[in-house]
Structure formats: C-alpha cells, structure tokens
Design a protein around this motif. Structure first.
Motif, short mmCIF file in Angstrom:
data_model
loop_
_atom_site.label_atom_id
_atom_site.label_comp_id
_atom_site.label_asym_id
_atom_site.label_seq_id
_atom_site.Cartn_x
_atom_site.Cartn_y
_atom_site.Cartn_z
N ALA A 12 0.83 -1.20 0.00
CA ALA A 12 0.00 0.00 0.00
C ALA A 12 0.86 1.26 0.00
O ALA A 12 0.52 2.27 -0.63
CB ALA A 12 -0.92 -0.01 1.22
N LYS A 13 1.99 1.20 0.70
CA LYS A 13 2.90 2.35 0.73
C LYS A 13 3.49 2.62 -0.65
O LYS A 13 3.62 3.77 -1.07
CB LYS A 13 4.01 2.10 1.75
N GLN A 14 3.87 1.57 -1.35
CA GLN A 14 4.42 1.72 -2.70
C GLN A 14 3.39 2.31 -3.65
O GLN A 14 3.75 3.01 -4.60
CB GLN A 14 4.92 0.37 -3.21
N GLU A 15 2.13 2.05 -3.39
CA GLU A 15 1.06 2.60 -4.22
C GLU A 15 0.61 3.96 -3.73
O GLU A 15 -0.33 4.54 -4.29
CB GLU A 15 -0.12 1.62 -4.22
N GLY A 16 1.25 4.45 -2.64
CA GLY A 16 0.92 5.76 -2.12
C GLY A 16 -0.35 5.81 -1.31
O GLY A 16 -0.92 6.89 -1.11
N LYS A 17 -0.79 4.67 -0.81
CA LYS A 17 -2.06 4.63 -0.08
C LYS A 17 -1.88 4.77 1.43
O LYS A 17 -2.86 4.88 2.16
CB LYS A 17 -2.79 3.31 -0.38
N THR A 18 -0.66 4.70 1.90
CA THR A 18 -0.41 4.81 3.34
C THR A 18 0.93 5.46 3.58
O THR A 18 1.78 5.53 2.67
CB THR A 18 -0.45 3.43 4.02
#
Length: 227
Positions: free
Chosen positions: A99-105
């Motif tokens: 999720a972090k890599q996708e910018g979601k967190t």
C-alpha cells in the motif's frame, strides 16, 4: 451404630445423609473438571513453550524472513503462538508495504498497523492459553467451603439422631462425625490440585507473555528498519 461398625471411606460415603452425598458428588465433579483442565493446560503450555523455543532459534539463527513466512503460510492453521504472531505481523507488513508503494499509506500508519496486527494475535493466543484457569481458581476457592458445608450438615444430622437414643457413647457418635468429615477431606482433595495448577499455569503463561511481547517489539524494530 456399634463399636465394630465399618469405618472405611466407601462405607462412610454410602451411609452418609443425602445432603452430604450431594455435596460429595458436586466435589467429585469439580475434581474431575479441574484435573481435566490441569492435563489440558499442561500439554498446551508445554507445546507452546517448545514451539517458542524452536521458532526463536530459527528466527534468530539467520533464517530469511520470507522463507519463515512461507513456512508459516503453509501451516497457517497449525502454527504455534509465537510463529502465529510473526505470521500476523509479517502479513500486515507485506500488505502495508504494498500500500505504501502505491501511495495509499504513510510510514507511521504502516508501523501502527503492524503493531496492532501483532497485538491482536497476541491477545488471541493469550486468551487461548488462559482458557480454563478461571475454573481452576473457582474450584480452588469454593471447594473447601462446599466440603465444610457438608461436614457441618453431617455433624448436625449425627447429633440430631442422638436425641432419639437413650444413651450415647463415642462408638455411637464417631461414625456419624467420620461420615461428615469425609466431605471436608474431599473438598480439600479437589481444592489443593486446582490451586497448585492455577498458580503454576498462571506463572508459566506470564513468562510466555513476556517472551511474546519482547519478540513483538524486536520484530517490529526489524520491520521498521526494513521499511
């Protein structure tokens, strides 16, 4: 009763009053239930302690986290408590990293979610280990009083029966009192193992909980550095 009356335990129980026999039956059920819990907890805690030792050795022995995770995934329904905590933390870490890599967190959200995932699994494992201890505590605390009630009732019944006799002697009173005292003995027989088992298991669970919490903190620090 005569002086030559049979004072064996079986005879005393069969000749006891109905109330005393009911008390003895309750205490017997309590004793069987507590011994069942004692054996179950002994095996469960011994297994958890052995699993924690083996997994701790593998984890700090330089094993790759991904391989440990794959191994835990294959045995998801049969992993031990410590490996289960690792599995929950690693699962949340991989999910949060994606999720972090996708910018979601954000990083702080990732750290918090990993901690909450491991804490939730830790709580479930601790609840499982503690299941049944309340019964041991109850049996250990109330059994002596239930036995005492049976004894008091039996002695009252014995002395009440003396009122119908023209003369009384020790040979007449002793069997009735002995019947009553059996209830106290059975009460202690039920209570003592329950108290010993409760104290021993509570201590062992506390030690395991400390080990689990230490692992959670150390594992979280490792994941934070990797993240």
């Amino acid at each position: 009763m005569e002086a030559t009356a049979d004072l064996s335990i079986i005879t005393l129980i069969t000749r006891a009053s109905v109330v005393v026999q009911i008390v003895l039956a309750i205490l017997l059920i309590f004793s069987l239930a507590s011994w069942t819990i004692i054996f179950q907890k002994w095996f469960q805690i011994s297994k958890a302690r052995s699993e924690a030792k083996n997994f701790d050795k593998r984890f700090w022995g330089g094993a790759d986290l991904n391989k440990l995770y794959e191994s835990a995934s294959e045995r998801r329904t049969s992993v031990g408590p410590l490996e289960g905590i690792f599995f929950s933390g690693m699962t949340e870490y991989l999910r949060s990293r994606q999720a972090k890599q996708e910018g979601k967190t954000q990083t702080f959200g990732m750290i918090d979610s990993i901690a909450r995932a491991m804490q939730a699994r830790f709580q479930r494992e601790e609840d499982s280990l503690e299941a049944g201890l309340s019964l041991l505590a109850t049996v250990g605390s109330v059994s002596p009083y239930i036995g005492l009630f049976g004894t008091v009732w039996g002695i009252m019944d014995a002395f009440t029966g003396l009122g119908n006799l023209e003369s009384a002697s020790l040979a007449v009173v002793a069997p009735g009192i002995a019947e009553a005292l059996v209830a106290t003995a059975i009460g202690l027989f039920a209570a003592i193992p329950a108290v010993i088992g409760y104290n021993r298991f509570a201590y062992s669970i506390d030690r395991l909980a400390i080990q689990y919490e230490s692992f959670m903190q150390e594992f979280q620090n490792i994941l934070n550095r990797q993240g």
